[in-house]
Design a protein around this motif. Structure first.
Motif, PDB file in Angstrom:
ATOM      1  N   GLU A  28      44.248  41.452  34.468  1.00 46.09           N
ATOM      2  CA  GLU A  28      44.152  42.809  34.097  1.00 46.09           C
ATOM      3  C   GLU A  28      43.869  42.730  32.473  1.00 46.09           C
ATOM      4  O   GLU A  28      44.311  41.632  31.871  1.00 46.09           O
ATOM      5  N   THR A  32      42.210  47.408  32.757  1.00 43.31           N
ATOM      6  CA  THR A  32      41.109  47.144  33.805  1.00 43.31           C
ATOM      7  C   THR A  32      41.680  46.130  34.664  1.00 43.31           C
ATOM      8  O   THR A  32      41.655  45.160  34.126  1.00 43.31           O
ATOM      9  N   TYR A  34      40.410  43.566  37.237  1.00 47.54           N
ATOM     10  CA  TYR A  34      39.345  42.563  37.812  1.00 47.54           C
ATOM     11  C   TYR A  34      39.730  41.613  38.762  1.00 47.54           C
ATOM     12  O   TYR A  34      40.722  40.848  38.723  1.00 47.54           O
ATOM     13  N   SER A  35      38.990  41.410  39.720  1.00 52.35           N
ATOM     14  CA  SER A  35      39.035  40.326  40.589  1.00 52.35           C
ATOM     15  C   SER A  35      37.549  39.650  41.221  1.00 52.35           C
ATOM     16  O   SER A  35      36.792  40.363  41.230  1.00 52.35           O
ATOM     17  N   HIS A  49      35.647  42.997  42.312  1.00 56.78           N
ATOM     18  CA  HIS A  49      36.169  43.939  42.201  1.00 56.78           C
ATOM     19  C   HIS A  49      36.829  44.414  40.917  1.00 56.78           C
ATOM     20  O   HIS A  49      37.056  43.697  40.107  1.00 56.78           O
ATOM     21  N   TRP A  50      36.820  45.860  40.541  1.00 55.16           N
ATOM     22  CA  TRP A  50      37.386  46.045  39.519  1.00 55.16           C
ATOM     23  C   TRP A  50      37.951  47.784  39.308  1.00 55.16           C
ATOM     24  O   TRP A  50      37.257  48.448  40.338  1.00 55.16           O
ATOM     25  N   THR A  52      40.123  50.915  36.877  1.00 53.61           N
ATOM     26  CA  THR A  52      40.684  51.498  35.562  1.00 53.61           C
ATOM     27  C   THR A  52      41.835  52.071  35.879  1.00 53.61           C
ATOM     28  O   THR A  52      42.817  52.106  34.916  1.00 53.61           O
ATOM     29  N   TYR A  54      44.756  50.831  38.769  1.00 55.30           N
ATOM     30  CA  TYR A  54      44.713  49.847  39.921  1.00 55.30           C
ATOM     31  C   TYR A  54      45.812  50.687  40.769  1.00 55.30           C
ATOM     32  O   TYR A  54      45.535  50.645  42.049  1.00 55.30           O
ATOM     33  N   ILE A  83      30.300  43.181  34.589  1.00 53.51           N
ATOM     34  CA  ILE A  83      31.360  42.914  35.154  1.00 53.51           C
ATOM     35  C   ILE A  83      31.524  41.472  35.538  1.00 53.51           C
ATOM     36  O   ILE A  83      32.679  40.872  35.424  1.00 53.51           O
ATOM     37  N   ILE A  87      34.149  38.706  34.332  1.00 50.34           N
ATOM     38  CA  ILE A  87      35.047  37.704  35.553  1.00 50.34           C
ATOM     39  C   ILE A  87      34.742  36.524  35.192  1.00 50.34           C
ATOM     40  O   ILE A  87      35.599  35.536  34.917  1.00 50.34           O
TER      41      ILE A  87
END
Length: 179
Positions: A28, A32, A34-35, A49-50, A52, A54, A83, A87
């Motif tokens: 995070e 935001t 992210y994965s 994935h993302w 704002t 979760y 994005i 990451i």
């Protein structure tokens, strides 16, 4: 397999060893989430994935293929390049040198010799349009100057690999003229 009708091509210019990764990545940053997750041991198929929000918000998901130092994101939004860059920068703890492959603007094109492609039209501002005929499948291909590639919806990995190959050849036709 992934059902798709569009993609963007991203090239990683510095060496990243994906074989050393253990499991999925998630973090995070500035509220935001992210994965990055891989669906195969070869780490050649996966999702980013993302969101704002979760806990209650929409989770954005983009599927990808990875071949060596190239990522192919199945999206109609070239901005998703940013994005993936965020990451990968987090994952490899440093500055990542990646680029969104685009049709160079205001260039010249040398025709490619490929029997899978006919009626290639090149516009120095728009990009490419061409008719594809791969075995029993045909489609209009558009490769825009912002990096977006569109084609007829399909889920055939072999067709997607051939579309990628054709797009790289089209780019090579432009680059050769500019050298």
């Amino acid at each position: 397999m992934i059902m798709s009708s569009s993609l963007i091509m991203i090239k990683v210019n510095n060496y990243l060893n994906f074989g050393e990764l253990q499991g999925d990545l998630f973090f995070e940053e500035e509220k935001t989430f992210y994965s990055l997750s891989f669906e195969s041991k070869q780490k050649d198929v996966g999702e980013i994935h993302w969101t704002t929000s979760y806990q209650f918000g929409k989770m954005n998901i983009v599927y990808f293929l990875r071949q060596e130092n190239f990522f192919y994101l199945f999206t109609s939004t070239p901005e998703h390049f940013n994005i993936l860059k965020k990451i990968l920068t987090h994952l490899f703890q440093g500055e990542i040198n990646i680029e969104l492959l685009k049709v160079p603007r205001k260039s010249k094109f040398v025709d490619i010799n490929d029997n899978r492609v006919c009626d290639i039209k090149y516009d120095e501002n728009f990009g490419f349009s061409a008719n594809l005929k791969i075995e029993n499948w045909s489609s209009l291909l558009k490769f825009y100057s912002n990096g977006l590639i569109t084609y007829k919806m399909n889920d055939n990995r072999q067709l997607i690999d051939e579309i990628i190959s054709i797009c790289k050849a089209l780019l090579d036709g432009v680059v050769k003229q500019n050298e």
